[in-house]
Scaffold this motif. Structure first.
Motif, PDB file in Angstrom:
ATOM      1  N   TYR A   1     -10.217   0.876  -1.072  1.00  0.00           N
ATOM      2  CA  TYR A   1     -10.307   1.968  -2.044  1.00  0.00           C
ATOM      3  C   TYR A   1      -9.574   1.600  -3.324  1.00  0.00           C
ATOM      4  N   ARG A   2      -8.437   0.953  -3.194  1.00  0.00           N
ATOM      5  CA  ARG A   2      -7.706   0.503  -4.383  1.00  0.00           C
ATOM      6  C   ARG A   2      -8.545  -0.476  -5.196  1.00  0.00           C
TER       7      ARG A   2
ATOM      8  N   TRP B   1       2.293   1.779  -3.389  1.00  0.00           N
ATOM      9  CA  TRP B   1       1.218   2.238  -4.277  1.00  0.00           C
ATOM     10  C   TRP B   1       0.959   3.728  -4.097  1.00  0.00           C
TER      11      TRP B   1
ATOM     12  N   GLY C   1     -11.037   1.006  -7.420  1.00  0.00           N
ATOM     13  CA  GLY C   1     -10.569   1.804  -8.548  1.00  0.00           C
ATOM     14  C   GLY C   1      -9.993   3.153  -8.196  1.00  0.00           C
ATOM     15  N   ALA C   2      -9.829   3.451  -6.897  1.00  0.00           N
ATOM     16  CA  ALA C   2      -9.256   4.744  -6.509  1.00  0.00           C
ATOM     17  C   ALA C   2      -7.788   4.814  -6.916  1.00  0.00           C
ATOM     18  N   THR C   3      -7.311   6.032  -7.140  1.00  0.00           N
ATOM     19  CA  THR C   3      -5.908   6.272  -7.458  1.00  0.00           C
ATOM     20  C   THR C   3      -5.219   6.891  -6.237  1.00  0.00           C
ATOM     21  N   PRO C   4      -3.887   6.897  -6.201  1.00  0.00           N
ATOM     22  CA  PRO C   4      -3.197   7.585  -5.107  1.00  0.00           C
ATOM     23  C   PRO C   4      -3.610   9.046  -4.985  1.00  0.00           C
ATOM     24  N   THR C   5      -3.869   9.698  -6.108  1.00  0.00           N
ATOM     25  CA  THR C   5      -4.331  11.086  -6.064  1.00  0.00           C
ATOM     26  C   THR C   5      -5.686  11.180  -5.383  1.00  0.00           C
ATOM     27  N   ASP C   6      -6.563  10.207  -5.641  1.00  0.00           N
ATOM     28  CA  ASP C   6      -7.867  10.196  -4.968  1.00  0.00           C
ATOM     29  C   ASP C   6      -7.695  10.098  -3.452  1.00  0.00           C
TER      30      ASP C   6
ATOM     31  N   ASP D   1       0.824  -1.210   0.000  1.00  0.00           N
ATOM     32  CA  ASP D   1       0.000   0.000   0.000  1.00  0.00           C
ATOM     33  C   ASP D   1       0.859   1.261   0.000  1.00  0.00           C
TER      34      ASP D   1
END
Length: 283
Positions: free
Chosen positions: A267-268, A65, A271-276, A62
Protein backbone atom coordinates in the motif's frame (compact mmCIF):
# COMPACT_ATOMS: atom_id res chain seq x y z
CA UNK A 1 -9.53 21.48 43.23
CA UNK A 2 -10.29 17.96 44.38
CA UNK A 3 -10.26 15.19 41.83
CA UNK A 4 -10.52 11.46 41.55
CA UNK A 5 -7.65 9.03 42.02
CA UNK A 6 -4.80 9.33 39.54
CA UNK A 7 -4.36 6.15 37.53
CA UNK A 8 -1.32 5.24 35.48
CA UNK A 9 -1.83 4.48 31.80
CA UNK A 10 -1.70 0.86 30.77
CA UNK A 11 1.50 -0.54 29.34
CA UNK A 12 0.69 -2.27 26.07
CA UNK A 13 2.71 -4.09 23.45
CA UNK A 14 2.76 -5.31 19.87
CA UNK A 15 4.78 -8.50 19.40
CA UNK A 16 5.16 -9.55 15.74
CA UNK A 17 7.34 -12.31 14.35
CA UNK A 18 9.74 -11.34 11.53
CA UNK A 19 8.56 -14.15 9.25
CA UNK A 20 6.87 -11.94 6.64
CA UNK A 21 5.69 -8.43 5.89
CA UNK A 22 3.17 -6.78 8.20
CA UNK A 23 -0.34 -6.62 6.74
CA UNK A 24 -3.47 -4.62 7.49
CA UNK A 25 -4.35 -6.88 10.41
CA UNK A 26 -1.02 -6.10 12.03
CA UNK A 27 -1.61 -2.39 11.50
CA UNK A 28 -4.97 -2.67 13.26
CA UNK A 29 -3.48 -4.60 16.19
CA UNK A 30 -0.51 -2.25 16.64
CA UNK A 31 -2.60 0.91 16.40
CA UNK A 32 -5.22 -0.51 18.77
CA UNK A 33 -2.53 -1.35 21.33
CA UNK A 34 -0.98 2.12 20.99
CA UNK A 35 -4.37 3.75 21.54
CA UNK A 36 -4.80 2.02 24.91
CA UNK A 37 -1.56 2.85 26.70
CA UNK A 38 2.20 3.25 26.62
CA UNK A 39 3.27 1.24 23.60
CA UNK A 40 6.13 -1.28 23.52
CA UNK A 41 7.45 -3.27 20.56
CA UNK A 42 8.67 -6.84 21.07
CA UNK A 43 10.17 -9.03 18.35
CA UNK A 44 9.11 -12.68 18.68
CA UNK A 45 11.95 -14.36 16.80
CA UNK A 46 12.27 -17.77 18.46
CA UNK A 47 11.47 -19.54 15.16
CA UNK A 48 14.99 -19.22 13.80
CA UNK A 49 14.23 -21.19 10.63
CA UNK A 50 11.56 -18.75 9.44
CA UNK A 51 12.69 -15.37 10.80
CA UNK A 52 14.49 -13.06 8.37
CA UNK A 53 16.42 -9.82 9.05
CA UNK A 54 14.73 -8.07 6.11
CA UNK A 55 11.32 -8.69 7.70
CA UNK A 56 12.67 -7.46 11.03
CA UNK A 57 13.75 -4.19 9.44
CA UNK A 58 10.42 -3.89 7.62
CA UNK A 59 8.51 -4.20 10.92
CA UNK A 60 10.31 -1.20 12.37
CA UNK A 61 10.01 0.81 9.16
CA UNK A 62 6.29 0.16 8.64
CA UNK A 63 5.39 0.90 12.26
CA UNK A 64 7.35 4.16 12.25
CA UNK A 65 5.61 5.08 8.98
CA UNK A 66 2.26 4.52 10.72
CA UNK A 67 3.33 7.08 13.32
CA UNK A 68 4.21 4.71 16.16
CA UNK A 69 7.19 4.96 18.47
CA UNK A 70 8.41 2.88 21.41
CA UNK A 71 11.10 2.69 24.10
CA UNK A 72 14.54 1.31 23.23
CA UNK A 73 16.08 -1.17 23.27
CA UNK A 74 13.45 -3.41 21.72
CA UNK A 75 13.01 -6.73 23.50
CA UNK A 76 13.91 -9.73 21.32
CA UNK A 77 13.00 -13.25 22.28
CA UNK A 78 16.21 -14.61 20.75
CA UNK A 79 18.08 -12.73 23.50
CA UNK A 80 16.00 -14.17 26.31
CA UNK A 81 16.60 -17.91 26.24
CA UNK A 82 18.05 -17.97 29.80
CA UNK A 83 14.79 -16.52 31.13
CA UNK A 84 12.74 -19.15 29.31
CA UNK A 85 15.03 -21.95 30.49
CA UNK A 86 14.66 -20.72 34.07
CA UNK A 87 10.86 -20.74 33.78
CA UNK A 88 10.92 -24.20 32.22
CA UNK A 89 13.12 -25.48 35.04
CA UNK A 90 10.68 -24.11 37.60
CA UNK A 91 7.84 -25.97 35.88
CA UNK A 92 9.86 -29.18 35.52
CA UNK A 93 7.94 -31.17 38.17
CA UNK A 94 4.76 -30.67 36.11
CA UNK A 95 6.22 -31.48 32.68
CA UNK A 96 7.21 -34.52 30.64
CA UNK A 97 9.10 -35.19 27.40
CA UNK A 98 7.14 -36.13 24.29
CA UNK A 99 8.54 -37.62 21.09
CA UNK A 100 5.25 -37.91 19.21
CA UNK A 101 5.10 -36.25 15.80
CA UNK A 102 2.00 -34.61 14.37
CA UNK A 103 1.28 -37.72 12.32
CA UNK A 104 1.42 -39.89 15.44
CA UNK A 105 -0.97 -37.58 17.26
CA UNK A 106 -3.36 -37.39 14.32
CA UNK A 107 -3.38 -41.18 13.99
CA UNK A 108 -4.04 -41.65 17.70
CA UNK A 109 -6.91 -39.16 17.61
CA UNK A 110 -8.45 -40.50 14.39
CA UNK A 111 -8.79 -44.15 15.32
CA UNK A 112 -11.25 -45.63 15.92
CA UNK A 113 -13.45 -42.52 15.78
CA UNK A 114 -14.54 -40.73 12.63
CA UNK A 115 -14.43 -37.06 11.73
CA UNK A 116 -11.82 -34.37 12.23
CA UNK A 117 -9.49 -34.84 15.22
CA UNK A 118 -10.23 -32.43 18.09
CA UNK A 119 -8.12 -29.28 18.08
CA UNK A 120 -7.59 -26.42 20.52
CA UNK A 121 -5.50 -23.25 20.73
CA UNK A 122 -2.28 -25.31 20.79
CA UNK A 123 -3.27 -27.43 17.77
CA UNK A 124 -4.38 -31.05 17.96
CA UNK A 125 -5.33 -31.94 21.51
CA UNK A 126 -2.62 -34.30 22.69
CA UNK A 127 -4.00 -37.71 23.78
CA UNK A 128 -1.33 -38.19 26.47
CA UNK A 129 0.69 -40.94 24.80
CA UNK A 130 3.96 -39.92 26.51
CA UNK A 131 2.40 -38.68 29.73
CA UNK A 132 4.27 -40.30 32.59
CA UNK A 133 7.63 -40.30 30.81
CA UNK A 134 10.48 -39.07 32.98
CA UNK A 135 11.94 -35.69 32.13
CA UNK A 136 15.41 -37.11 32.82
CA UNK A 137 14.96 -39.33 29.75
CA UNK A 138 14.21 -36.44 27.40
CA UNK A 139 16.00 -36.67 24.06
CA UNK A 140 17.24 -33.83 21.86
CA UNK A 141 14.26 -34.17 19.51
CA UNK A 142 11.62 -34.33 22.24
CA UNK A 143 9.23 -31.50 23.02
CA UNK A 144 8.38 -30.70 26.64
CA UNK A 145 4.71 -30.71 27.60
CA UNK A 146 2.86 -29.40 30.62
CA UNK A 147 0.72 -32.01 32.38
CA UNK A 148 -2.41 -29.86 32.60
CA UNK A 149 -4.24 -31.98 35.18
CA UNK A 150 -1.23 -32.01 37.52
CA UNK A 151 -0.80 -28.26 37.02
CA UNK A 152 -4.35 -27.57 38.23
CA UNK A 153 -3.87 -29.96 41.12
CA UNK A 154 -0.59 -28.30 42.11
CA UNK A 155 -2.38 -24.96 42.31
CA UNK A 156 -5.35 -26.43 44.14
CA UNK A 157 -7.68 -25.03 41.46
CA UNK A 158 -10.69 -26.52 39.76
CA UNK A 159 -11.05 -23.68 37.25
CA UNK A 160 -9.16 -20.85 35.60
CA UNK A 161 -10.46 -17.61 34.14
CA UNK A 162 -10.04 -13.98 33.16
CA UNK A 163 -12.00 -10.95 32.03
CA UNK A 164 -11.78 -9.26 28.66
CA UNK A 165 -12.30 -5.52 28.17
CA UNK A 166 -13.92 -5.99 24.78
CA UNK A 167 -15.69 -9.37 24.87
CA UNK A 168 -18.45 -9.41 27.53
CA UNK A 169 -16.42 -7.11 29.80
CA UNK A 170 -18.64 -7.74 32.84
CA UNK A 171 -18.42 -11.50 32.44
CA UNK A 172 -15.80 -13.89 33.83
CA UNK A 173 -14.55 -16.22 31.10
CA UNK A 174 -14.03 -19.55 32.85
CA UNK A 175 -12.76 -23.02 32.03
CA UNK A 176 -12.97 -25.79 34.59
CA UNK A 177 -10.08 -28.18 35.08
CA UNK A 178 -11.88 -30.85 33.08
CA UNK A 179 -12.80 -28.44 30.30
CA UNK A 180 -9.19 -27.27 30.03
CA UNK A 181 -7.85 -30.81 29.90
CA UNK A 182 -10.42 -31.90 27.30
CA UNK A 183 -10.43 -28.77 25.13
CA UNK A 184 -6.81 -27.59 25.38
CA UNK A 185 -4.81 -30.42 26.88
CA UNK A 186 -1.12 -30.80 27.62
CA UNK A 187 0.39 -27.83 25.81
CA UNK A 188 3.97 -27.66 24.57
CA UNK A 189 6.32 -25.50 26.64
CA UNK A 190 9.49 -26.20 24.65
CA UNK A 191 9.45 -26.99 20.93
CA UNK A 192 12.06 -28.85 18.93
CA UNK A 193 14.93 -26.57 17.95
CA UNK A 194 13.55 -23.58 19.87
CA UNK A 195 14.11 -24.22 23.57
CA UNK A 196 10.79 -22.59 24.40
CA UNK A 197 7.33 -22.07 22.92
CA UNK A 198 5.05 -19.16 22.15
CA UNK A 199 2.94 -19.80 25.25
CA UNK A 200 5.85 -19.89 27.69
CA UNK A 201 7.79 -17.02 26.09
CA UNK A 202 4.85 -14.63 25.88
CA UNK A 203 3.99 -15.09 29.55
CA UNK A 204 7.59 -14.58 30.70
CA UNK A 205 8.08 -11.57 28.40
CA UNK A 206 4.84 -9.81 29.34
CA UNK A 207 5.87 -9.97 32.99
CA UNK A 208 9.42 -8.79 32.23
CA UNK A 209 8.13 -5.75 30.32
CA UNK A 210 5.53 -4.91 32.96
CA UNK A 211 2.69 -5.25 30.45
CA UNK A 212 -0.62 -4.39 32.10
CA UNK A 213 -2.89 -4.74 29.04
CA UNK A 214 -2.48 -7.40 26.36
CA UNK A 215 -4.22 -6.23 23.18
CA UNK A 216 -4.43 -8.85 20.45
CA UNK A 217 -6.79 -10.57 18.01
CA UNK A 218 -9.83 -12.66 18.93
CA UNK A 219 -8.10 -15.69 17.38
CA UNK A 220 -5.90 -15.85 20.50
CA UNK A 221 -8.79 -15.64 22.98
CA UNK A 222 -8.73 -19.34 23.92
CA UNK A 223 -4.94 -19.28 24.31
CA UNK A 224 -5.39 -16.80 27.15
CA UNK A 225 -6.54 -19.65 29.42
CA UNK A 226 -3.13 -21.26 28.87
CA UNK A 227 -1.35 -18.02 29.67
CA UNK A 228 -3.32 -17.39 32.85
CA UNK A 229 -2.53 -20.93 34.03
CA UNK A 230 1.20 -20.41 33.37
CA UNK A 231 1.10 -17.04 35.16
CA UNK A 232 -0.35 -18.73 38.21
CA UNK A 233 2.25 -21.51 38.12
CA UNK A 234 5.13 -19.03 37.77
CA UNK A 235 3.75 -16.51 40.30
CA UNK A 236 3.55 -13.82 37.62
CA UNK A 237 0.95 -11.05 37.45
CA UNK A 238 -2.00 -11.50 35.12
CA UNK A 239 -2.47 -8.44 32.90
CA UNK A 240 -5.80 -7.22 31.62
CA UNK A 241 -6.82 -8.53 28.19
CA UNK A 242 -8.51 -6.97 25.20
CA UNK A 243 -9.13 -9.25 22.23
CA UNK A 244 -10.06 -7.14 19.22
CA UNK A 245 -11.85 -7.97 15.99
CA UNK A 246 -9.91 -9.45 13.09
CA UNK A 247 -9.29 -7.81 9.73
CA UNK A 248 -10.54 -10.11 6.98
CA UNK A 249 -10.28 -10.31 3.21
CA UNK A 250 -13.12 -9.94 0.73
CA UNK A 251 -14.39 -13.48 1.34
CA UNK A 252 -14.17 -13.26 5.13
CA UNK A 253 -10.87 -15.04 5.74
CA UNK A 254 -8.53 -13.77 8.44
CA UNK A 255 -5.50 -12.06 6.96
CA UNK A 256 -2.21 -13.95 7.21
CA UNK A 257 1.36 -13.16 6.25
CA UNK A 258 0.92 -15.11 3.04
CA UNK A 259 -1.53 -12.38 1.96
CA UNK A 260 1.17 -10.24 0.39
CA UNK A 261 -1.40 -8.18 -1.49
CA UNK A 262 -2.59 -6.83 1.88
CA UNK A 263 0.92 -5.99 3.11
CA UNK A 264 1.40 -2.47 4.43
CA UNK A 265 4.52 -2.15 2.27
CA UNK A 266 2.52 -2.67 -0.93
CA UNK A 267 0.00 0.00 0.00
CA UNK A 268 2.87 2.36 0.75
CA UNK A 269 4.46 1.64 -2.61
CA UNK A 270 1.13 2.40 -4.29
CA UNK A 271 1.03 5.84 -2.67
CA UNK A 272 -1.20 5.21 0.34
CA UNK A 273 -0.78 7.41 3.42
CA UNK A 274 -0.99 6.35 7.08
CA UNK A 275 -4.41 8.01 7.17
CA UNK A 276 -5.50 5.83 4.24
CA UNK A 277 -4.46 2.72 6.17
CA UNK A 278 -6.47 3.83 9.19
CA UNK A 279 -9.54 4.26 7.01
CA UNK A 280 -9.05 0.83 5.42
CA UNK A 281 -9.08 -0.89 8.81
CA UNK A 282 -11.94 1.11 10.27
CA UNK A 283 -9.99 3.48 12.51
Amino acid sequence: MAGGPVTSPDITRFAPSPTGLLHLGHAFSALTAAAHGRFHLRIEDIDRDRCRPEFDRAIHDDLHWLGLDWPLPVMRQSDRMPAYHAALARLAPLTYPCRCRRGDIRAALSAPQEGAPPAGPDGLIYPGTCRGCDLRDAGPDDVIRLDAARAFDALGLDRIGFRDRRILPDHDHILTRDQFCAGIGDVILSRRGMGTSYHLAVVVDDAAQGITLVTRGKDLFDATFIHVLLQRLLDLPTPAYLHHRLIRDDVGRRLAKRDDARAIRHYRDDGATPTDIRHMIGL
